[in-house]
Design an enzyme around this catalytic site. Structure first.
Site, short mmCIF file in Angstrom:
data_model
loop_
_atom_site.label_atom_id
_atom_site.label_comp_id
_atom_site.label_asym_id
_atom_site.label_seq_id
_atom_site.Cartn_x
_atom_site.Cartn_y
_atom_site.Cartn_z
N HIS A 159 26.50 -11.05 32.06
CA HIS A 159 27.15 -11.53 33.30
C HIS A 159 27.33 -10.41 34.32
CE1 HIS A 159 28.29 -14.98 30.74
NE2 HIS A 159 28.54 -14.04 29.84
N SER A 280 15.98 5.63 56.71
CA SER A 280 16.26 4.64 57.74
C SER A 280 16.02 5.29 59.10
CB SER A 280 17.71 4.18 57.63
OG SER A 280 18.17 3.70 58.87
N LYS A 286 20.46 7.39 54.48
CA LYS A 286 19.87 6.37 53.61
C LYS A 286 18.68 6.85 52.78
CE LYS A 286 20.46 2.16 54.42
NZ LYS A 286 20.96 1.16 53.49
N GLU A 293 11.96 -3.01 46.07
CA GLU A 293 12.28 -4.24 46.82
C GLU A 293 11.01 -5.03 47.13
OE1 GLU A 293 15.52 -3.54 49.99
OE2 GLU A 293 14.64 -1.59 49.59
#
Ligand code: ARG
Length: 477
Positions: A159, A280, A286, A293
């Site tokens: 979970h 970024s 970043k 992704e």
């Protein structure tokens, strides 16, 4: 409107409408099948010579021409012309330019219907095997890293809540076993495509006593389609392939999700090398896990490609229908999985582990609460349910008062249950490294079991490699 001559110029007069040309072309996709197509023509020509449709001189001309076309395509010399619809017509047209009217004999006893079926069978075999081999490479990296990281303890989750401590090797090996099943699915995909459709003509067979066993052997198939209608209309070999790829993509998307999650600041368990991440344009701090992704995102395409071909095929009458040309996009798009797998290999090979953060999380997540309950059962011979209740109370107290199991003072432990004040007993029971050592069941995470698992993994991989099917030989010889 001006168009090139069509292959069926005898039957039809006039031109094909430009819209039909636009919608009907497949060459921009099936150019990727040029090696399969040329090999099929090469062997078909030899067969025609064998049954006396082509004499030796004609055969030599054709074979030489086909080799030249292969070279031209490889050197990007063959212009793509959507008016020529597909790879078959491009080859036939170019052959005619090179050797003249003899080129027209190559299509004797053959239809584009059995031709495209052949191409896709060869292609599925070739790419399935390439994918299987790439997965073997990844499995090897997983074994290496499991050995290297054997003593690192990681939180396992259910979970997405901290469950129990686990060796990071155990987590990695979970993917190892998934990938071995993926390999088995690719081998199945190969085997299902290992059946020759060529020599069946448009649908019913051809008016020649052709030699399909010769075609089968020369093209490296183990079997042939016994029914010409089945041969030209079935697409389940592609469905198998797309299914296998969809499962792979699904597994990879789960792995990528974990990489993304565990390398976020909130977890900080893993770090990827800069070269596999991006920055970024606006936020200087970043480091984005774009590769992971992208791979997670691409799974959608593979799954929908499988779905698309199911829907295309569903309800289609026998035999060939032009709808089937829509198999080409899902098919050729699948090749991207090879680059994706390389991306996965690079990430697995290079991620770094932050041991301190792992430990923090294991402590914050009360990862050894279950071990403590088990220890109470053994020490006090109380039912597990009662022990569960005692430790539950302890955890609640810790949460409410911002303690971990490791820093809650002895007096407070004593108040909850006297035996918890026995330091020796208590700290032995909640120790993270000891916890994993207690998981002695087969398939568990103790050191001996992991070492055993790595041994089994090596044996499994060895067997897989020994039994890989044979390479698809597309050289024109
Ligand atoms: N371009 C076609 C395809 O990819 C080849 C078969 C064409 N057959 C036909 N009868 N028009 O499916």
């Amino acid at each position: 409107m001006e168009t090139k001559e069509t292959l069926w110029k005898g039957r039809s007069e006039g031109n094909v409408h430009p819209l039909l040309i636009k919608l009907g072309e497949s060459i921009t996709l099936d150019i990727k099948l040029y090696r399969e197509d040329l090999k099929g023509s090469y062997v078909h020509a030899k067969m025609l010579n064998k049954i006396d449709v082509l004499n030796q001189e004609e055969l030599n001309e054709i074979l030489k021409g086909l080799k030249q076309i292969q070279k031209e395509i490889e050197e990007h010399q063959l212009p793509i012309n959507v008016e020529l619809e597909d790879i078959h017509t491009h080859v036939e047209q170019r052959l005619k330019e090179i050797i003249g009217p003899t080129a027209g004999k190559l299509h004797t006893a053959r239809s584009r219907n059995d031709q495209i079926a052949l191409d896709t069978h060869l292609y599925v075999k070739r790419i399935s095997l390439e994918i299987a081999k790439k997965l073997v490479e990844i499995c090897n990296v997983l074994i290496d890293r499991s050995i290297e990281l054997l003593d690192y303890i990681f939180p396992s989750y259910t979970h997405l809540q901290v469950a129990q401590p686990v060796r990071i090797s155990h987590h990695l090996l979970a993917y190892f076993w998934m990938f071995t099943r993926d390999i088995e699915r690719m081998i199945f995909s190969y085997q299902q495509a290992n059946r020759l459709p060529l020599g069946c003509g448009a649908a019913t067979g051809v008016n020649y006593n052709n030699d399909r066993l010769f075609l089968m052997n020369e093209l490296g198939f183990d079997e042939l389609y016994e029914n010409s209608m089945d041969a030209v209309s079935s697409r389940d070999h592609i469905l198998n392939f797309l299914y296998g790829i969809s499962v792979i993509a699904t597994h990879l998307s789960r792995l990528c999700e974990e990489i993304i999650l565990f390398s976020s600041v909130e977890f900080s368990f893993l770090e990827l090398p800069d070269s596999l991440t991006t920055g970024s344009s606006i936020m200087p701090q970043k480091k984005n896990p774009d590769l992971a992704e992208l791979i997670r995102g691409k799974a959608a395409k593979f799954i929908s490609n499988l779905n698309a071909l199911f829907i295309t095929t569903k309800g289609l009458p026998l035999t060939y229908n032009r709808d089937l040309q829509e198999d080409r996009k899902p098919l050729v798009e699948s090749e991207e999985i090879l680059d994706i797998l390389e991306g996965i290999r690079l990430m697995i090979l290079s991620f770094k582990v932050n041991e301190k953060e792992l430990e923090k999380s294991l402590q914050k997540g009360f990862a050894t609460a279950t071990d403590l309950a088990d220890a109470l059962v053994q020490k006090k011979h109380i039912p597990f349910r009662e022990a569960h209740h005692i430790v539950g109370k302890l955890v609640r107290f810790c949460v409410e008062n911002r303690y971990t199991l490791f820093d809650i003072p002895k007096e407070l432990r004593k108040e909850i249950y006297p035996d918890l004040a026995d330091d020796d007993f208590y700290f032995n029971s909640i120790d993270l490294k000891k916890s994993v050592e207690k998981k002695v069941s087969r398939g568990g995470t103790s050191k001996v079991r992991i070492e055993e698992q790595i041994q089994y993994a090596k044996e499994k991989l060895k067997k897989i490699v020994e039994n890989l099917p044979k390479e698809v030989n597309l050289t024109l010889e």
